[in-house]
Design an enzyme around this catalytic site. Sequence first.
Site, PDB file in Angstrom:
ATOM      1  N   ASP A 261       0.803  -1.221   0.000  1.00  0.00           N
ATOM      2  CA  ASP A 261       0.000   0.000   0.000  1.00  0.00           C
ATOM      3  C   ASP A 261       0.838   1.273   0.000  1.00  0.00           C
ATOM      4  O   ASP A 261       0.298   2.363  -0.225  1.00  0.00           O
ATOM      5  CB  ASP A 261      -0.932   0.020   1.216  1.00  0.00           C
ATOM      6  CG  ASP A 261      -2.243  -0.702   0.943  1.00  0.00           C
ATOM      7  OD1 ASP A 261      -2.534  -0.984  -0.231  1.00  0.00           O
ATOM      8  OD2 ASP A 261      -2.982  -0.988   1.904  1.00  0.00           O
ATOM      9  N   GLY A 305      -2.071  -1.048  -8.753  1.00  0.00           N
ATOM     10  CA  GLY A 305      -0.902  -0.198  -8.970  1.00  0.00           C
ATOM     11  C   GLY A 305       0.183  -0.397  -7.943  1.00  0.00           C
ATOM     12  O   GLY A 305       0.985   0.495  -7.683  1.00  0.00           O
ATOM     13  N   LYS A 306       0.253  -1.611  -7.340  1.00  0.00           N
ATOM     14  CA  LYS A 306       1.201  -1.843  -6.251  1.00  0.00           C
ATOM     15  C   LYS A 306       2.459  -2.584  -6.692  1.00  0.00           C
ATOM     16  O   LYS A 306       3.561  -2.290  -6.230  1.00  0.00           O
ATOM     17  CB  LYS A 306       0.512  -2.643  -5.133  1.00  0.00           C
ATOM     18  CG  LYS A 306      -0.699  -1.949  -4.517  1.00  0.00           C
ATOM     19  CD  LYS A 306      -1.397  -2.861  -3.520  1.00  0.00           C
ATOM     20  CE  LYS A 306      -2.630  -2.217  -2.909  1.00  0.00           C
ATOM     21  NZ  LYS A 306      -3.331  -3.117  -1.963  1.00  0.00           N
ATOM     22  N   VAL A 307       2.288  -3.578  -7.564  1.00  0.00           N
ATOM     23  CA  VAL A 307       3.396  -4.452  -7.941  1.00  0.00           C
ATOM     24  C   VAL A 307       3.458  -4.597  -9.446  1.00  0.00           C
ATOM     25  O   VAL A 307       2.435  -4.857 -10.095  1.00  0.00           O
ATOM     26  CB  VAL A 307       3.229  -5.862  -7.296  1.00  0.00           C
ATOM     27  CG1 VAL A 307       4.340  -6.798  -7.778  1.00  0.00           C
ATOM     28  CG2 VAL A 307       3.248  -5.763  -5.783  1.00  0.00           C
TER      29      VAL A 307
END
Length: 349
Positions: A261, A305-307
């Site tokens: 996050d 949109g984290k990894v």
Amino acid sequence: MNTLANDTRKAELLSTTVEHVDIRSFDARPIIDAMGKMSFTSRDLARATGIYNQMLEDKDCTIFLVIAGSTSAGGCMDLYAELVRSNMVDGIVATGASIVDMDFFEGLGHKHYQALEIPDDNTLRSLYIDRIYDTYIDEEQLQDCDHTIGKIADSLEPRPYSSRAFIREMGRYLAEHGKKENSLVKLAYEHDVPIFCPAFVDSSAGFGLVKHQVDRMKEGKPYMVLDAIADFRELTDIKIKAGTTGLLMIGGGVPKNFIQDTVVCAEILGHDDVEMHKYAVQITVADVRDGACSSSTLKEAASWGKVDTALEQMVFAEAGSVMPLLASDAYHRGAWKTRPKRGWAKLFA
């Protein structure tokens, strides 16, 4: 059962200590190389190990070790400590149990024990023995851990602390009074590797900190508090300044989501150019079919949109059986020897 018989029975059950694996003592490179030519989980593990080695080789990459579950109690404690000592990780996000009930607990000189037999759990309760699957902990020793946490809290200025700031004080305590060299908490303190526990009081720390607050309230004195928002802010600060990042995740749960996050949080703060986590490895036995967050795949995290999906690998295996191979391979390939030391804890000095 009389007291003497109780003591004898307890000593029988707590007779064999868990010996933590030493990744320096064996070279897993030939095994990992062979697994890369196989299929199923073996090939997944070989690819995950390759991605972790890429993180180590990338001089711009900050690596986060993310731990949930009981692998520390089960024999991986020295493994994680070695990753800190050898500059193979730059930050840690973990459950409170991994940091307090397991590592800090052993740092005080206590042990985990192999359960060579598992009697009725009510019998274990009567003997003050706690069970983690096939591993035992002496509850009386665990209460010593609780009280030590309370003592550390009592010694601090009564103000808000992030879990990172409080765990650093735990590391300082072990550096001065500890009885184990291979303590993750102590080594992280000495090497300026910050540790975050987003659910810190869900551990033996909770009991000691509650007692600290209750005792101070009875005395009409101010007390220290944990600031969970500061945890998120500080970890996001590291992500913003680090740029390129990689995740080595054991298990899932809150630590996994918390570190991922940081990308979204950075965007909320106006850092639209923040990179997604470039590298990600997750070792878990969680089942993806139930829709639970702990079992969400790394590809799913990309939708948030984290990894990034280019260099990610899920390994569906019990971490205690595969982490020694991954870590030993990376240790013996030696990319850590030329990595810049980041010392992210100094950011908050």
